[in-house]
Scaffold this motif. Structure first.
Motif, PDB file in Angstrom:
ATOM      1  N   UNK A   1       1.206  -1.448   0.071  1.00 21.35           N
ATOM      2  CA  UNK A   1      -0.355  -0.191  -0.373  1.00 21.35           C
ATOM      3  C   UNK A   1       0.908   1.047   0.032  1.00 21.35           C
ATOM      4  N   UNK A   2       0.351   2.500  -0.550  1.00 19.42           N
ATOM      5  CA  UNK A   2       0.976   3.581  -0.833  1.00 19.42           C
ATOM      6  C   UNK A   2       0.749   3.791   1.204  1.00 19.42           C
ATOM      7  N   UNK A   3       2.156   4.510   1.183  1.00 18.66           N
ATOM      8  CA  UNK A   3       2.458   5.012   3.103  1.00 18.66           C
ATOM      9  C   UNK A   3       3.034   6.645   2.930  1.00 18.66           C
ATOM     10  N   UNK A   4       3.128   6.985   4.022  1.00 13.45           N
ATOM     11  CA  UNK A   4       3.936   8.040   4.155  1.00 13.45           C
ATOM     12  C   UNK A   4       4.542   8.132   5.642  1.00 13.45           C
TER      13      UNK A   4
ATOM     14  N   UNK B   1      -1.979   3.746   3.701  1.00 18.95           N
ATOM     15  CA  UNK B   1      -3.787   4.184   2.622  1.00 18.95           C
ATOM     16  C   UNK B   1      -4.375   2.627   2.206  1.00 18.95           C
ATOM     17  N   UNK B   2      -4.981   1.924   3.602  1.00 21.78           N
ATOM     18  CA  UNK B   2      -5.836   1.304   2.608  1.00 21.78           C
ATOM     19  C   UNK B   2      -7.042   1.052   2.474  1.00 21.78           C
ATOM     20  N   UNK B   3      -7.535   1.030   0.831  1.00 23.12           N
ATOM     21  CA  UNK B   3      -8.375   1.244   0.454  1.00 23.12           C
ATOM     22  C   UNK B   3      -9.605   0.480   0.393  1.00 23.12           C
TER      23      UNK B   3
ATOM     24  N   UNK C   1     -11.101   8.701   5.299  1.00 26.42           N
ATOM     25  CA  UNK C   1      -9.769   8.357   4.312  1.00 26.42           C
ATOM     26  C   UNK C   1      -9.653   7.068   3.872  1.00 26.42           C
ATOM     27  N   UNK C   2      -9.678   6.315   4.979  1.00 26.93           N
ATOM     28  CA  UNK C   2      -9.135   4.946   4.315  1.00 26.93           C
ATOM     29  C   UNK C   2      -7.850   5.059   4.341  1.00 26.93           C
ATOM     30  N   UNK C   3      -7.528   5.254   5.838  1.00 23.93           N
ATOM     31  CA  UNK C   3      -5.838   5.415   5.930  1.00 23.93           C
ATOM     32  C   UNK C   3      -5.947   4.888   7.581  1.00 23.93           C
ATOM     33  N   UNK C   4      -4.578   3.765   7.979  1.00 27.09           N
ATOM     34  CA  UNK C   4      -4.905   3.351   9.378  1.00 27.09           C
ATOM     35  C   UNK C   4      -2.977   4.807   9.677  1.00 27.09           C
TER      36      UNK C   4
END
Length: 187
Positions: A84-87, A121-123, A169-172
């Motif tokens: 997943x995309x992450x920051x 991001x975990x859609x 936002x479906x964000x962890x």
């Protein structure tokens, strides 16, 4: 004037930079002269084989626990789940006297940050599907669709971290307090 292109001048330079014991050890380790810049000068301590790191012949262990990097047990190259995309962000705990009066020694650098925040991001993922494992320098996240194995830039306190899933936002968002040797100086 002769340059450093000949083997004899290279050997003379090595003899000048090495003492006798280290030169004998270097000659024993490399029998042929190779034009490698790493061979000039004394051997570094990490390149020497110490007796404490040599394997015990009577032991049936195939490797030492210090040889296995943290988080390698989660490495699965055959797993086809996408990453997943992450920051990663650094967070400071500041008060009004820190901002307006400059009473503390904090500055905007990461050396003065107390927390590491990882946003993933975990859609199309439910909270019940998330499996999260935090180690001192490794974050492992798994869902039916996604897999993330993330080596952290600083050691963290894995017992006091917090995770929050934002449904809109479906964000962890994982907040981990950093543990560094010189924190008592910065704070």
């Amino acid at each position: 004037m002769e340059g450093f292109s000949s083997a004899s001048s290279f050997e003379a330079l090595c003899a000048l930079l090495n003492n006798a014991e280290e030169q004998e050890e270097n000659e024993r380790l490399s029998s042929s002269l190779v034009g490698n810049p790493g061979e000039i000068g004394p051997l570094r301590p990490e390149n020497r084989v110490s007796s404490s790191l040599q394997k015990d012949k009577s032991s049936k262990k195939i490797w030492d626990i210090l040889e296995v990097p943290e988080g390698s047990e989660f490495d699965d190259s055959l797993d086809q789940r996408q990453q997943p995309e992450h920051e990663m962000h650094f967070k400071q705990r500041v008060r009004s006297e820190d901002i307006f009066l400059g009473m503390s020694r904090k500055d905007p650098s990461t050396a003065c940050c107390e927390d590491l925040v990882v946003k993933i991001q975990l859609p199309n993922t439910k909270v019940s599907d998330i499996s999260l494992d935090i180690r001192r320098k490794f974050l492992d996240l798994r869902t039916p669709k996604y897999k993330l194995g993330l080596h952290l830039p600083y050691p963290v306190n894995e017992k006091t971290g917090k995770a929050q899933f934002r449904v809109d936002t479906e964000t962890l968002e994982v907040t981990l307090p950093m543990v560094r040797d010189l924190d008592f100086i910065n704070f």
